[in-house]
Design an enzyme around this catalytic site. Structure first.
Site, PDB file in Angstrom:
ATOM      1  CG  LEU A  12      -1.882  -1.058   1.090  1.00 44.92           C
ATOM      2  CD1 LEU A  12      -2.640  -1.120   2.362  1.00 44.92           C
ATOM      3  CD2 LEU A  12      -3.137  -1.311   0.005  1.00 44.92           C
ATOM      4  CB  ALA A  13       3.854   2.205  -1.536  1.00 42.38           C
ATOM      5  CB  VAL A  14       2.505   6.439  -3.857  1.00 42.63           C
ATOM      6  CG1 VAL A  14       3.445   5.463  -4.852  1.00 42.63           C
ATOM      7  CG2 VAL A  14       1.592   7.432  -4.712  1.00 42.63           C
ATOM      8  N   GLY A  16      -0.102   1.163  -4.853  1.00 43.46           N
ATOM      9  CA  GLY A  16      -1.250   0.112  -4.289  1.00 43.46           C
ATOM     10  C   GLY A  16      -2.417   1.005  -3.428  1.00 43.46           C
ATOM     11  NE  ARG A  35       8.109  -4.875   4.375  1.00 45.15           N
ATOM     12  CZ  ARG A  35       9.410  -4.716   3.716  1.00 45.15           C
ATOM     13  NH1 ARG A  35      10.030  -5.692   3.627  1.00 45.15           N
ATOM     14  NH2 ARG A  35       9.708  -3.384   3.431  1.00 45.15           N
ATOM     15  CB  SER A 130       0.737   2.756 -17.913  1.00 44.83           C
ATOM     16  OG  SER A 130       1.561   4.003 -18.137  1.00 44.83           O
ATOM     17  N   GLY A 131       0.394   5.037 -15.879  1.00 44.60           N
ATOM     18  CA  GLY A 131      -0.212   6.095 -15.533  1.00 44.60           C
ATOM     19  C   GLY A 131       0.053   6.720 -14.034  1.00 44.60           C
ATOM     20  CE  LYS A 184       3.748   0.449 -17.358  1.00 43.68           C
ATOM     21  NZ  LYS A 184       4.700   0.738 -16.383  1.00 43.68           N
ATOM     22  CG  HIS A 187       3.279   1.844 -22.143  1.00 39.11           C
ATOM     23  ND1 HIS A 187       3.956   2.697 -20.879  1.00 39.11           N
ATOM     24  CD2 HIS A 187       2.348   2.769 -22.638  1.00 39.11           C
ATOM     25  CE1 HIS A 187       3.426   3.789 -20.848  1.00 39.11           C
ATOM     26  NE2 HIS A 187       2.438   4.154 -21.547  1.00 39.11           N
ATOM     27  CG  ASN A 188       7.229   1.672 -18.877  1.00 36.77           C
ATOM     28  OD1 ASN A 188       6.112   1.970 -19.053  1.00 36.77           O
ATOM     29  ND2 ASN A 188       7.689   1.713 -17.751  1.00 36.77           N
ATOM     30  CD  GLU A 191       6.874   6.483 -20.002  1.00 33.49           C
ATOM     31  OE1 GLU A 191       6.121   5.937 -19.798  1.00 33.49           O
ATOM     32  OE2 GLU A 191       7.632   6.860 -18.922  1.00 33.49           O
ATOM     33  CE1 TYR A 192      12.382   4.406 -19.937  1.00 35.46           C
ATOM     34  CE2 TYR A 192      14.829   5.004 -20.499  1.00 35.46           C
ATOM     35  CZ  TYR A 192      13.741   4.556 -19.393  1.00 35.46           C
ATOM     36  OH  TYR A 192      14.051   4.207 -18.208  1.00 35.46           O
TER      37      TYR A 192
HETATM   38  P1  NBP Z   1       7.446   1.019  -3.980  1.00 35.06           P
HETATM   39  O1  NBP Z   1       7.985   0.188  -5.506  1.00 35.06           O
HETATM   40  O2  NBP Z   1       8.326   2.066  -3.323  1.00 35.06           O
HETATM   41  O3  NBP Z   1       7.364  -0.350  -3.129  1.00 35.06           O
HETATM   42  C1  NBP Z   1       6.926  -0.266  -1.813  1.00 35.06           C
HETATM   43  C2  NBP Z   1       5.959  -1.300  -1.335  1.00 35.06           C
HETATM   44  O4  NBP Z   1       6.822  -2.665  -1.353  1.00 35.06           O
HETATM   45  C3  NBP Z   1       5.675  -1.257   0.087  1.00 35.06           C
HETATM   46  O5  NBP Z   1       4.341  -1.518   0.261  1.00 35.06           O
HETATM   47  C4  NBP Z   1       6.531  -1.977   0.729  1.00 35.06           C
HETATM   48  O6  NBP Z   1       6.198  -2.505   2.117  1.00 35.06           O
HETATM   49  C5  NBP Z   1       6.694  -3.401   0.014  1.00 35.06           C
HETATM   50  N1  NBP Z   1       7.690  -4.145   0.287  1.00 35.06           N
HETATM   51  C6  NBP Z   1       8.912  -3.942  -0.113  1.00 35.06           C
HETATM   52 BR1  NBP Z   1       9.816  -2.551  -0.474  1.00 35.06          BR
HETATM   53  N2  NBP Z   1       9.583  -5.142   0.214  1.00 35.06           N
HETATM   54  C7  NBP Z   1       8.816  -6.007   0.545  1.00 35.06           C
HETATM   55  C8  NBP Z   1       8.776  -7.363   1.292  1.00 35.06           C
HETATM   56  N3  NBP Z   1       9.903  -8.011   1.073  1.00 35.06           N
HETATM   57  N4  NBP Z   1       7.844  -8.059   1.495  1.00 35.06           N
HETATM   58  C9  NBP Z   1       6.522  -7.505   1.559  1.00 35.06           C
HETATM   59  N5  NBP Z   1       6.388  -6.211   1.024  1.00 35.06           N
HETATM   60  C10 NBP Z   1       7.390  -5.390   0.619  1.00 35.06           C
HETATM   61  O7  NBP Z   1       6.071   1.264  -4.326  1.00 35.06           O
HETATM   62  P2  NBP Z   1       5.089   2.060  -5.361  1.00 35.06           P
HETATM   63  O8  NBP Z   1       6.030   3.307  -5.897  1.00 35.06           O
HETATM   64  O9  NBP Z   1       3.722   2.184  -5.035  1.00 35.06           O
HETATM   65  O10 NBP Z   1       5.250   1.050  -6.548  1.00 35.06           O
HETATM   66  C11 NBP Z   1       4.894  -0.330  -6.485  1.00 35.06           C
HETATM   67  C12 NBP Z   1       5.025  -1.068  -7.839  1.00 35.06           C
HETATM   68  O11 NBP Z   1       4.300  -0.455  -8.901  1.00 35.06           O
HETATM   69  C13 NBP Z   1       6.394  -1.049  -8.154  1.00 35.06           C
HETATM   70  O12 NBP Z   1       6.568  -2.481  -8.912  1.00 35.06           O
HETATM   71  C14 NBP Z   1       6.510  -0.116  -9.300  1.00 35.06           C
HETATM   72  O13 NBP Z   1       7.617  -0.556 -10.080  1.00 35.06           O
HETATM   73  C15 NBP Z   1       5.093  -0.195  -9.901  1.00 35.06           C
HETATM   74  N6  NBP Z   1       4.718   0.989 -10.591  1.00 35.06           N
HETATM   75  C16 NBP Z   1       4.881   2.186  -9.957  1.00 35.06           C
HETATM   76  C17 NBP Z   1       4.562   3.450 -10.809  1.00 35.06           C
HETATM   77  C18 NBP Z   1       4.743   4.850 -10.099  1.00 35.06           C
HETATM   78  O14 NBP Z   1       4.662   5.819 -10.810  1.00 35.06           O
HETATM   79  N7  NBP Z   1       5.361   4.895  -8.943  1.00 35.06           N
HETATM   80  C19 NBP Z   1       3.835   3.414 -11.828  1.00 35.06           C
HETATM   81  C20 NBP Z   1       3.725   2.163 -12.363  1.00 35.06           C
HETATM   82  C21 NBP Z   1       4.228   0.984 -11.794  1.00 35.06           C
HETATM   83  P3  NBP Z   1       6.460  -1.530   3.690  1.00 35.06           P
HETATM   84  O15 NBP Z   1       5.448  -0.525   3.573  1.00 35.06           O
HETATM   85  O16 NBP Z   1       6.145  -2.566   4.556  1.00 35.06           O
HETATM   86  O17 NBP Z   1       7.599  -1.023   3.271  1.00 35.06           O
END
Ligand code: NBP
Length: 479
Positions: A12-14, A16, A35, A130-131, A184, A187-188, A191-192
């Site tokens: 549930l980072a940004v 999720g 986690r 994406s987005g 995907k 797509h990226n 985008e580059y």
């Molecule tokens: P992050 O890529 O920053 O990951 C953080 C999340 O991963 C937190 O919920 C963290 O839990 C969890 N985590 C980690 Br780190 N290690 C773990 C483990 N060993 N077991 C369980 N959970 C674990 O988050 P995000 O930026 O929201 O991106 C999520 C996914 O979406 C990535 O794969 C990213 O490439 C993809 N994505 C991102 C974007 C974007 O614009 N940001 C766009 C498209 C796709 P915690 O809170 O307990 O540390």
């Protein structure tokens, strides 16, 4: 527990958090888990009023909260974290349940994970999203792979939260195992290329045309209402308009000129090398970022004073702005043609049966490369599903034919004035390579046969041949 959730999101980072909120806002009951429980609590505390969330502290509670077949969306940092989450959840799931990896996984990892989970009777869906964070909340473009039957149970929920164009969702089943993450990734990569080409257009307008960032912003704003209309052109205008508050200078002038990357562009090029597909536009854009980031080499060049052209020539042949627009559009067509060719090659290699027109359709909104242009790509594949390259479709053929004189003038000007335009130049070289009646590859075959007896084919008869180069009479023999 009385109420069950239709879908669960773990991580549930940004991304999720926003995806979970999007499901909830569409009336779905969403089980949420992370986690560390803090993020789960924060989500429910801040956004609980937006819909129905079932917060779970443990993996067991999370799984128990889900209706069957269970749909578990994993949104964690791509790589080992994804494997850790799969290891934690897979033993708690039952046959027919789905693990949906919505992170930016490498498609080869997705293939491996899908095969391992299939053996346990579980469905693994590698899903490109994406987005960015805004898309995740308001409607992303979604590219799910995995078993077709899992899409029957999952697709309607995804289509609900995806971006829409004229009511049509930007989500479709892409193909088996790694197909969704592959698409995907490309797509990226595209985008580059798009970003590099836009950056080259800006650089030429500024350095050759002498326009200010504000004037170039206005130009991009105008282009955005034409055939180049797209999210990336729109945000380019916004970035160029920006003034730095602390110095009063254009924002673009206070940013260090070293572009970073997270790796999906590089993956696209690596995969293209393995497939033997020339994605030169994407490759140039990845290398251009690498060159920009090579501070040591750039400093060494600056210290040595690598000379540029002795005299800057004028841009020949007319309106630079109009010419750059043409060069940008033609080069963009090449980059997309190459990306789609890569998708088609992988689809053939892995037996994915990806419908390229459907990919253009789901990229029309929600994602970073969203553009008017994608309608034409979709129409091209609707007309001719087995189209070998977009460049031979009527619309694109006309566009490139109309652009080519201007495109050539722009590449000449860039070379004469010593301004790097690798995207424009390599796209033009690719175009000329495709057009060429004879390529110097014949000479390369001769060289290969000379030093390595690699043999060659002839234009006038069947078979493989080798010339005995070391002999006096250099006789040709059947190989
Ligand atoms: P992050 O890529 O920053 O990951 C953080 C999340 O991963 C937190 O919920 C963290 O839990 C969890 N985590 C980690 Br780190 N290690 C773990 C483990 N060993 N077991 C369980 N959970 C674990 O988050 P995000 O930026 O929201 O991106 C999520 C996914 O979406 C990535 O794969 C990213 O490439 C993809 N994505 C991102 C974007 C974007 O614009 N940001 C766009 C498209 C796709 P915690 O809170 O307990 O540390």
């Amino acid at each position: 527990m009385s109420q069950k959730a239709q879908i669960g999101v773990t991580g549930l980072a940004v991304m999720g958090r926003n995806l979970a909120r999007n499901f909830a806002r569409h009336g779905h009951t969403v089980a949420v888990h992370n986690r560390s429980y803090g993020r789960t609590k924060e989500l429910v505390d801040q956004f609980g009023h937006e819909g129905t969330f079932i917060p779970a502290e443990s993996a067991e509670d999370f799984v128990a909260a889900l209706e069957r077949p269970r749909r578990v969306v994993i949104m964690v940092k791509a790589g080992p974290a994804t494997d850790a989450v799969i290891e934690e959840f897979a033993p708690l799931l039952e046959e027919g349940d789905m693990l949906i990896d919505a992170g930016n996984a490498h498609y080869a990892d997705t293939r491996r994970r899908e095969a391992a989970l299939k053996a346990k009777g579980l469905h693994f869906v590698g899903m490109g999203v994406s987005g960015g964070e805004e898309g995740a909340l308001h409607g992303p473009s979604i590219m799910p792979g995995g078993p077709r039957e899992s899409y029957d149970a999952l697709g309607p929920l995804l289509e609900d939260i995806a971006a829409k164009v004229d009511g049509e969702p930007c989500c479709t089943h892409v193909g088996p195992d790694g197909a969704g993450h592959f698409v995907k990734m490309v797509h990226n990569g595209i985008e580059y290329a798009d970003m590099q080409l836009i950056a080259e257009a800006y650089d030429l307008l500024r350095q050759v045309g002498g326009l200010s960032p504000q004037e170039i912003a206005t130009t991009f704003g105008e282009w955005n209402s034409g055939r180049l209309g797209s999210y990336l052109i729109e945000i380019t205008a916004e970035v160029l308009k920006q003034t730095d508050a602390s110095t009063g200078r254009p924002f673009v002038d206070i940013v260090l000129d070293q572009a970073e990357q997270k790796g999906t562009g590089r993956w696209t090029v690596q995969a293209a090398l393995d497939l033997g597909v020339p994605v030169s536009g994407i490759a140039e854009s990845v290398f251009a970022r690498a060159l920009s980031g090579g501070a040591d080499v750039r400093k060494a060049a600056a210290d040595a004073g690598l000379p540029g052209p002795s005299a800057g020539a004028e841009h020949a042949g007319g309106d630079l702005r109009a010419d750059v627009e043409q060069a940008l559009f033609a080069s963009k067509i090449v980059a997309y043609a190459q990306g789609f060719q890569q998708i088609q090659a992988a689809s053939k290699e892995y037996g994915w049966e990806i419908d390229p027109g459907a990919m253009a359709k789901i990229w029309r909104a929600g994602c970073i490369i969203r553009a008017k242009f994608l309608d034409f790509i979709k129409q091209a594949y609707d007309k001719q599903p087995s189209l070998t390259t977009l460049l031979v479709d009527d619309y694109f053929l006309d566009a490139v034919s109309g652009a080519q004189d201007a495109w050539r003038r722009v590449v000449v000007t860039a070379a004469q004035q010593g301004i790097p335009a690798p995207g424009f130049a390599s796209a033009l070289a690719y175009y000329d390579g495709l057009r060429a009646k004879r390529l110097p590859a014949a000479l390369i075959q001769g060289q290969r046969d000379f030093f390595g007896a690699h043999t060659y084919h002839r234009v006038d008869k069947e078979g493989s041949f080798h010339t005995l180069w070391a002999t006096d009479d250099r006789t040709e023999v059947d190989a």
